[in-house]
Design an enzyme around this catalytic site. Structure first.
Site, PDB file in Angstrom:
ATOM      1  N   GLY A  77     -12.953 -46.113  26.136  1.00 36.97           N
ATOM      2  CA  GLY A  77     -13.388 -47.457  26.535  1.00 36.97           C
ATOM      3  C   GLY A  77     -14.894 -47.620  26.456  1.00 36.97           C
TER       4      GLY A  77
ATOM      5  N   GLY B 169     -10.710 -41.531  22.824  1.00 37.70           N
ATOM      6  CA  GLY B 169      -9.311 -41.926  22.964  1.00 37.70           C
ATOM      7  C   GLY B 169      -8.367 -41.139  22.074  1.00 37.70           C
TER       8      GLY B 169
ATOM      9  N   ARG C 183     -13.402 -32.136  28.320  1.00 38.07           N
ATOM     10  CA  ARG C 183     -14.268 -32.887  29.235  1.00 38.07           C
ATOM     11  C   ARG C 183     -14.950 -31.978  30.257  1.00 38.07           C
ATOM     12  NH1 ARG C 183     -10.722 -38.423  30.013  1.00 38.07           N
ATOM     13  NH2 ARG C 183     -11.775 -39.522  28.345  1.00 38.07           N
TER      14      ARG C 183
ATOM     15  N   LYS D  35      -4.427 -51.493  20.702  1.00 40.27           N
ATOM     16  CA  LYS D  35      -5.087 -52.412  21.652  1.00 40.27           C
ATOM     17  C   LYS D  35      -5.878 -53.463  20.878  1.00 40.27           C
ATOM     18  CE  LYS D  35      -5.720 -48.935  25.223  1.00 40.27           C
ATOM     19  NZ  LYS D  35      -6.255 -47.705  24.607  1.00 40.27           N
TER      20      LYS D  35
HETATM   21  P1  AMP Z   1      -5.259 -47.414  20.813  1.00 33.62           P
HETATM   22  O1  AMP Z   1      -5.250 -46.968  22.239  1.00 33.62           O
HETATM   23  O2  AMP Z   1      -5.594 -48.863  20.658  1.00 33.62           O
HETATM   24  O3  AMP Z   1      -6.144 -46.539  19.949  1.00 33.62           O
HETATM   25  O4  AMP Z   1      -3.778 -47.286  20.289  1.00 33.62           O
HETATM   26  C1  AMP Z   1      -3.148 -46.045  20.065  1.00 33.62           C
HETATM   27  C2  AMP Z   1      -1.686 -46.274  19.858  1.00 33.62           C
HETATM   28  O5  AMP Z   1      -1.482 -47.156  18.775  1.00 33.62           O
HETATM   29  C3  AMP Z   1      -0.939 -45.024  19.503  1.00 33.62           C
HETATM   30  O6  AMP Z   1      -0.122 -44.660  20.574  1.00 33.62           O
HETATM   31  C4  AMP Z   1      -0.112 -45.417  18.280  1.00 33.62           C
HETATM   32  O7  AMP Z   1       1.228 -44.998  18.345  1.00 33.62           O
HETATM   33  C5  AMP Z   1      -0.193 -46.923  18.286  1.00 33.62           C
HETATM   34  N1  AMP Z   1      -0.031 -47.529  16.954  1.00 33.62           N
HETATM   35  C6  AMP Z   1      -0.771 -47.299  15.856  1.00 33.62           C
HETATM   36  N2  AMP Z   1      -0.299 -47.978  14.807  1.00 33.62           N
HETATM   37  C7  AMP Z   1       0.766 -48.683  15.237  1.00 33.62           C
HETATM   38  C8  AMP Z   1       1.708 -49.573  14.611  1.00 33.62           C
HETATM   39  N3  AMP Z   1       1.603 -49.871  13.321  1.00 33.62           N
HETATM   40  N4  AMP Z   1       2.691 -50.090  15.363  1.00 33.62           N
HETATM   41  C9  AMP Z   1       2.803 -49.764  16.673  1.00 33.62           C
HETATM   42  N5  AMP Z   1       1.949 -48.934  17.324  1.00 33.62           N
HETATM   43  C10 AMP Z   1       0.944 -48.406  16.616  1.00 33.62           C
END
Ligand code: AMP
Length: 395
Positions: free
Chosen positions: A374, A351, A37, A198
């Site tokens: 975001g 992210g 960044r 998320k």
């Molecule tokens: P995000 O910020 O929405 O991109 O989410 C990222 C997080 O999703 C990471 O820390 C992963 O460990 C988690 N993640 C991905 N797949 C799974 C899953 N099947 N079960 C639980 N957590 C997950």
């Protein structure tokens, strides 16, 4: 982009307020772990210097919520920026006030002053007019190069643009151009891959992308929700039960639009959320307690890779599994490597996915790795970012 950039204005002899996103990961001792960044703002700073401007940089770090938190000081960023520029970066221990005004007044063309964390004041996130006035004092023009914060209507993003003319920096322009070209004018076939945890945040992204992409591949916790919405018992898997109806509606709508939402056909499952858990490959019909899906399975990885190899544009946001634990990182790592080898426009939507490709050392193999999670999600949702609307229109 129909907004003015630094290339469209005369900055000679002016003091420019430059908003950047230096929200970088640091260890306990304040050592910067990853400086993408900071590095990516150097072209804008150099351009402004070469065209005779003095530069006042504003940024935030973490969530101090209007309080002074020494561990969230931007001082280490001033040092790192100085190393990258090969010159001393002056550091203002307060982002507003008399002492800072003195530093601003004494700047000469080419000088760079980095202000302390803007979020040490509540006025930053509240877009308080008094705070904005103090922040922009002695500055003639504002430049936004903070894509990662441009979805926030904060003082340094929107407020300053109401006080002085504000234009896009080189990084912001690149981010916006890449993402908007991909969304509005993709070379086809176009695939989007959406994963991560998320679910509530990202389900709207799927709704918008469905109208643009030929294929949407789903992984991570998002996939569990879609599969469970089809009536399967996904056991202890992460899933958003409040969004089953929405997931079903999206599947229906995709069919009507002729775009396909593709779900995993198998999963790497574990009997607990742990690196040492017992694991096995399961299909959706074979779940039930205590099993939880923590990664996409081998057949799915193969199927997704085969689909991706036919694509001319790929946008990726969100890991395919719990990649932080080695037994569940295969899906994410293989998909990342597959995309990196494509002869296609490939965009990482910020992210966690950006962290994955950095970790694998392949980030330079993508057409674009966004610095904002975001903000890129909001763009993929089809929203217009407040930090972009405020910029001066091109004549
Ligand atoms: P995000 O910020 O929405 O991109 O989410 C990222 C997080 O999703 C990471 O820390 C992963 O460990 C988690 N993640 C991905 N797949 C799974 C899953 N099947 N079960 C639980 N957590 C997950």
């Amino acid at each position: 982009m129909n907004k003015k950039t630094v290339y469209d204005i005369d900055v000679s002899g002016k003091t420019v307020f430059l908003r950047v996103d230096y929200n970088v990961p640091q260890d306990k001792n304040g050592h910067i772990l990853e400086d993408r960044r900071i590095r990516t703002t150097v072209p804008t700073i150099r351009y402004l210097q070469e065209h005779g401007a003095a530069i006042v940089i504003g940024a935030h770090l973490g969530r101090p919520k209007g309080e002074i938190k020494p561990e969230l000081s931007l001082k280490p960023c001033a040092e790192r920026l100085g190393e990258l520029l090969g010159q001393k970066v002056i550091f203002a221990p307060d982002c507003i006030g008399e002492e800072t005004n003195e530093l601003k007044k004494n700047l000469k063309a080419g000088d760079v002053l980095l202000l302390e964390n803007l979020r040490f004041y509540k006025g930053e996130e509240k877009n308080n007019p008094e705070f904005t006035k103090a922040l922009i004092s002695y500055c003639d023009i504002a430049v936004n190069d903070a894509f990662g914060v441009s979805h926030r209507p904060h003082a340094s993003i929107v407020g300053v643009g109401q006080s002085v003319p504000m234009v896009a920096g080189i990084l912001l322009q690149k981010e916006i151009d890449f993402l908007s070209n991909v969304i509005d004018n993709p070379e086809r076939p176009f695939a989007a891959i959406i994963g991560g945890a998320k679910i509530a945040d990202k389900i709207q992204v799927i709704a918008n992308l469905m109208e643009k992409a030929d294929v949407i591949l789903i992984g991570g916790g998002m996939a569990n929700t879609f599969v469970a919405a089809e009536g399967y018992d996904m056991g202890q898997s992460l899933q958003d039960k409040d969004r089953f109806d929405l997931a079903r509606n999206l599947m229906e709508k995709a069919k009507e639009l002729g775009s396909s939402i593709i779900l995993p056909v198998d999963f790497t499952a574990a009997d607990s959320f742990s690196e040492t858990a017992q694991t096995k490959v399961l299909e959706a019909k074979d779940f039930g307690d205590p099993w939880m899906a923590l990664d996409i399975g081998p057949k799915t990885i193969q199927m997704y890779a085969d689909i991706l190899r036919k694509m001319k544009t790929v946008v990726w946001n969100g890991p395919m599994g719990v990649f932080e634990m080695k037994p569940f990182a295969t899906g994410t790592n293989t998909i990342a490597k597959t995309i990196s080898e494509l002869d296609a426009i490939t965009v990482i939507g910020g992210g966690e996915s950006a962290a994955v490709v950095d970790h694998l050392g392949i980030s330079d193999k993508f057409s674009h790795v966004s610095t904002g999670g975001g903000a890129s999600l909001e763009m993929l949702e089809g929203m217009i970012l407040p930090g972009v609307s405020i910029l001066q229109d091109k004549e």
